[in-house]
Design a protein around this motif. Structure first.
Motif, PDB file in Angstrom:
ATOM      1  N   ASP A 100       4.012  12.753   5.346  1.00  0.00           N
ATOM      2  CA  ASP A 100       4.752  12.129   3.975  1.00  0.00           C
ATOM      3  C   ASP A 100       5.899  11.531   4.365  1.00  0.00           C
ATOM      4  O   ASP A 100       6.864  12.355   4.988  1.00  0.00           O
ATOM      5  CB  ASP A 100       4.565  13.356   3.004  1.00  0.00           C
ATOM      6  N   TYR A 101       6.431  10.535   3.895  1.00  0.00           N
ATOM      7  CA  TYR A 101       7.492   9.701   4.223  1.00  0.00           C
ATOM      8  C   TYR A 101       8.015   8.983   2.934  1.00  0.00           C
ATOM      9  O   TYR A 101       7.160   9.048   1.937  1.00  0.00           O
ATOM     10  CB  TYR A 101       7.477   8.547   5.438  1.00  0.00           C
ATOM     11  N   LEU A 102       9.268   8.423   2.974  1.00  0.00           N
ATOM     12  CA  LEU A 102       9.758   7.744   1.647  1.00  0.00           C
ATOM     13  C   LEU A 102      10.026   6.591   2.298  1.00  0.00           C
ATOM     14  O   LEU A 102      10.921   6.041   3.518  1.00  0.00           O
ATOM     15  CB  LEU A 102      10.910   8.361   0.924  1.00  0.00           C
ATOM     16  N   ALA A 103       9.640   5.200   1.799  1.00  0.00           N
ATOM     17  CA  ALA A 103       9.926   4.019   2.038  1.00  0.00           C
ATOM     18  C   ALA A 103      11.349   3.689   1.258  1.00  0.00           C
ATOM     19  O   ALA A 103      11.346   3.663   0.083  1.00  0.00           O
ATOM     20  CB  ALA A 103       9.161   2.791   1.832  1.00  0.00           C
ATOM     21  N   ARG A 145      19.536  -1.905   4.036  1.00  0.00           N
ATOM     22  CA  ARG A 145      19.349  -1.147   5.018  1.00  0.00           C
ATOM     23  C   ARG A 145      18.044  -0.428   4.663  1.00  0.00           C
ATOM     24  O   ARG A 145      18.185  -0.078   3.530  1.00  0.00           O
ATOM     25  CB  ARG A 145      20.308  -0.172   5.483  1.00  0.00           C
ATOM     26  N   TYR A 146      17.002  -0.380   5.624  1.00  0.00           N
ATOM     27  CA  TYR A 146      15.765   0.345   5.057  1.00  0.00           C
ATOM     28  C   TYR A 146      15.282   1.038   6.318  1.00  0.00           C
ATOM     29  O   TYR A 146      15.474   0.735   7.495  1.00  0.00           O
ATOM     30  CB  TYR A 146      14.729  -0.610   4.413  1.00  0.00           C
ATOM     31  N   ALA A 147      14.090   1.911   6.057  1.00  0.00           N
ATOM     32  CA  ALA A 147      13.391   2.408   6.966  1.00  0.00           C
ATOM     33  C   ALA A 147      12.489   3.419   6.088  1.00  0.00           C
ATOM     34  O   ALA A 147      12.646   3.819   4.975  1.00  0.00           O
ATOM     35  CB  ALA A 147      14.258   3.507   7.788  1.00  0.00           C
ATOM     36  N   LEU A 148      11.376   3.797   6.888  1.00  0.00           N
ATOM     37  CA  LEU A 148      10.493   4.932   6.561  1.00  0.00           C
ATOM     38  C   LEU A 148      11.251   6.336   7.012  1.00  0.00           C
ATOM     39  O   LEU A 148      11.555   6.503   8.200  1.00  0.00           O
ATOM     40  CB  LEU A 148       9.101   4.821   7.208  1.00  0.00           C
ATOM     41  N   LEU A 199      16.438   2.338  -3.568  1.00  0.00           N
ATOM     42  CA  LEU A 199      15.012   2.337  -3.973  1.00  0.00           C
ATOM     43  C   LEU A 199      14.083   3.085  -3.149  1.00  0.00           C
ATOM     44  O   LEU A 199      14.324   3.102  -1.673  1.00  0.00           O
ATOM     45  CB  LEU A 199      14.669   0.573  -4.054  1.00  0.00           C
ATOM     46  N   GLU A 200      13.144   3.971  -3.662  1.00  0.00           N
ATOM     47  CA  GLU A 200      12.246   4.810  -2.851  1.00  0.00           C
ATOM     48  C   GLU A 200      11.004   4.689  -3.317  1.00  0.00           C
ATOM     49  O   GLU A 200      10.519   4.526  -4.436  1.00  0.00           O
ATOM     50  CB  GLU A 200      12.961   6.176  -2.867  1.00  0.00           C
ATOM     51  N   HIS A 201      10.058   4.776  -2.488  1.00  0.00           N
ATOM     52  CA  HIS A 201       8.479   4.932  -2.708  1.00  0.00           C
ATOM     53  C   HIS A 201       8.050   5.649  -1.679  1.00  0.00           C
ATOM     54  O   HIS A 201       8.099   5.758  -0.340  1.00  0.00           O
ATOM     55  CB  HIS A 201       7.921   3.628  -2.386  1.00  0.00           C
ATOM     56  N   PRO A 202       6.933   6.805  -2.167  1.00  0.00           N
ATOM     57  CA  PRO A 202       6.298   7.606  -1.363  1.00  0.00           C
ATOM     58  C   PRO A 202       5.354   6.754  -0.408  1.00  0.00           C
ATOM     59  O   PRO A 202       4.649   5.969  -0.850  1.00  0.00           O
ATOM     60  CB  PRO A 202       5.577   8.609  -2.125  1.00  0.00           C
ATOM     61  N   VAL A 203       5.168   7.325   0.715  1.00  0.00           N
ATOM     62  CA  VAL A 203       4.269   6.738   1.793  1.00  0.00           C
ATOM     63  C   VAL A 203       3.685   7.785   2.584  1.00  0.00           C
ATOM     64  O   VAL A 203       4.380   8.564   2.962  1.00  0.00           O
ATOM     65  CB  VAL A 203       5.046   5.479   2.703  1.00  0.00           C
ATOM     66  N   THR A 204       2.372   7.607   3.055  1.00  0.00           N
ATOM     67  CA  THR A 204       1.841   8.544   3.948  1.00  0.00           C
ATOM     68  C   THR A 204       1.500   7.477   5.317  1.00  0.00           C
ATOM     69  O   THR A 204       1.065   6.631   5.184  1.00  0.00           O
ATOM     70  CB  THR A 204       0.482   8.981   3.240  1.00  0.00           C
ATOM     71  N   VAL A 205       2.087   8.249   6.254  1.00  0.00           N
ATOM     72  CA  VAL A 205       1.676   7.681   7.559  1.00  0.00           C
ATOM     73  C   VAL A 205       0.343   8.584   8.044  1.00  0.00           C
ATOM     74  O   VAL A 205       0.331   9.760   8.175  1.00  0.00           O
ATOM     75  CB  VAL A 205       2.696   8.010   8.647  1.00  0.00           C
ATOM     76  N   THR A 206      -0.603   7.713   8.646  1.00  0.00           N
ATOM     77  CA  THR A 206      -1.929   8.137   8.893  1.00  0.00           C
ATOM     78  C   THR A 206      -2.086   8.007  10.427  1.00  0.00           C
ATOM     79  O   THR A 206      -1.545   6.906  11.098  1.00  0.00           O
ATOM     80  CB  THR A 206      -3.265   7.379   8.200  1.00  0.00           C
ATOM     81  N   PRO A 207      -2.930   8.740  10.977  1.00  0.00           N
ATOM     82  CA  PRO A 207      -3.121   8.616  12.632  1.00  0.00           C
ATOM     83  C   PRO A 207      -4.104   7.101  12.605  1.00  0.00           C
ATOM     84  O   PRO A 207      -4.648   6.568  11.811  1.00  0.00           O
ATOM     85  CB  PRO A 207      -4.132   9.690  12.918  1.00  0.00           C
ATOM     86  N   SER A 254       0.823  -1.183   0.155  1.00  0.00           N
ATOM     87  CA  SER A 254      -0.053   0.068  -0.031  1.00  0.00           C
ATOM     88  C   SER A 254       1.086   1.188  -0.072  1.00  0.00           C
ATOM     89  O   SER A 254       1.996   0.896   0.358  1.00  0.00           O
ATOM     90  CB  SER A 254      -0.855  -0.107   1.406  1.00  0.00           C
ATOM     91  N   SER A 255       0.302   2.539  -0.316  1.00  0.00           N
ATOM     92  CA  SER A 255       0.946   3.665  -0.092  1.00  0.00           C
ATOM     93  C   SER A 255       0.759   4.479   1.070  1.00  0.00           C
ATOM     94  O   SER A 255       1.125   5.508   1.327  1.00  0.00           O
ATOM     95  CB  SER A 255       0.800   4.396  -1.460  1.00  0.00           C
ATOM     96  N   THR A 256      -0.152   3.635   2.054  1.00  0.00           N
ATOM     97  CA  THR A 256      -0.447   4.337   3.474  1.00  0.00           C
ATOM     98  C   THR A 256      -0.228   3.134   4.429  1.00  0.00           C
ATOM     99  O   THR A 256      -0.427   2.217   4.091  1.00  0.00           O
ATOM    100  CB  THR A 256      -2.023   5.026   3.494  1.00  0.00           C
ATOM    101  N   VAL A 257       0.041   3.925   5.533  1.00  0.00           N
ATOM    102  CA  VAL A 257       0.259   2.845   6.839  1.00  0.00           C
ATOM    103  C   VAL A 257      -0.179   3.828   8.051  1.00  0.00           C
ATOM    104  O   VAL A 257       0.149   5.029   8.164  1.00  0.00           O
ATOM    105  CB  VAL A 257       1.826   2.417   6.957  1.00  0.00           C
ATOM    106  N   GLN A 258      -0.869   3.130   8.952  1.00  0.00           N
ATOM    107  CA  GLN A 258      -1.192   3.691  10.283  1.00  0.00           C
ATOM    108  C   GLN A 258       0.066   3.765  11.084  1.00  0.00           C
ATOM    109  O   GLN A 258       0.989   2.866  11.041  1.00  0.00           O
ATOM    110  CB  GLN A 258      -2.190   3.016  10.881  1.00  0.00           C
ATOM    111  N   GLN A 259       0.188   4.814  11.769  1.00  0.00           N
ATOM    112  CA  GLN A 259       1.014   5.119  12.954  1.00  0.00           C
ATOM    113  C   GLN A 259       1.238   3.715  13.648  1.00  0.00           C
ATOM    114  O   GLN A 259       0.487   3.364  13.994  1.00  0.00           O
ATOM    115  CB  GLN A 259       0.718   6.119  13.900  1.00  0.00           C
TER     116      GLN A 259
END
Length: 120
Positions: free
Chosen positions: A98-101, A43-46, A112-120, A9-14
Motif C-alpha cells: 500500500d502506497y499513497l500517490a 513534486r510527486y511520487a508514490l 493531494l493524496e490518493h491510496p494506491v496498491t502496488v501489485t506484483p 486506477s487505484s492499482t499499478v504493477q511493480q
C-alpha cells in the motif's frame, strides 16, 4: 483556488506507470496569478502509507510555461499528469503493498493524496 488529483486506477504493477490528471479551478471572485508556473512544478511520487510526511517526493518537473498565468474567476482547466512510476528513485520496482500517490504544489495548504496498491 481548488485543486484535485484523479488517477486512472487505484492499482499499478511493480515498475509500471500510473497516469493522473490535475484539475485547477479558481472558485474565488478575484483573478489569481501564477507568476512562475508553480502549479505545473508540483513534486510527486508514490510513497509508503506509513510515512508519507517524511518520504521524498523525488519527481520534480521543470516547466517553461511563459508565465505569468492569469486565472480569472470561474477559471477551470485540466492537465494530463503527473505520471506516478512504481519504482524507487534508483529505478528498482517498488515492493508490492500500500502506497499513497502524493502531489505537493508549492503554496497549497496540504498535499493531494490518493491510496494506491502496488501489485506484483
Amino acid at each position: 483556488m481548488s485543486f484535485s488529483l484523479t488517477l486512472r486506477s487505484s492499482t499499478v504493477q511493480q515498475g509500471r506507470t500510473l497516469r493522473g490528471r490535475v484539475a485547477v479551478e479558481n472558485n474565488s471572485t478575484k483573478v489569481v496569478v501564477d507568476p512562475d508556473c508553480v502549479i505545473a512544478e508540483g513534486r510527486y511520487a508514490l510513497v509508503p502509507v506509513d510515512g508519507p510526511e517524511t518520504a521524498d517526493l523525488w519527481f520534480r518537473p521543470m516547466t517553461a510555461c511563459g508565465g505569468p498565468h492569469r486565472m480569472p474567476p470561474a477559471y477551470r482547466d485540466e492537465y494530463s499528469g503527473p505520471e506516478f512510476v512504481a519504482r524507487t528513485i534508483y529505478g528498482a520496482p517498488l515492493p508490492p503493498g500500500d502506497y499513497l500517490a502524493v502531489l505537493d504544489i508549492k503554496g497549497l495548504s496540504q498535499r493531494l493524496e490518493h491510496p494506491v496498491t502496488v501489485t506484483p
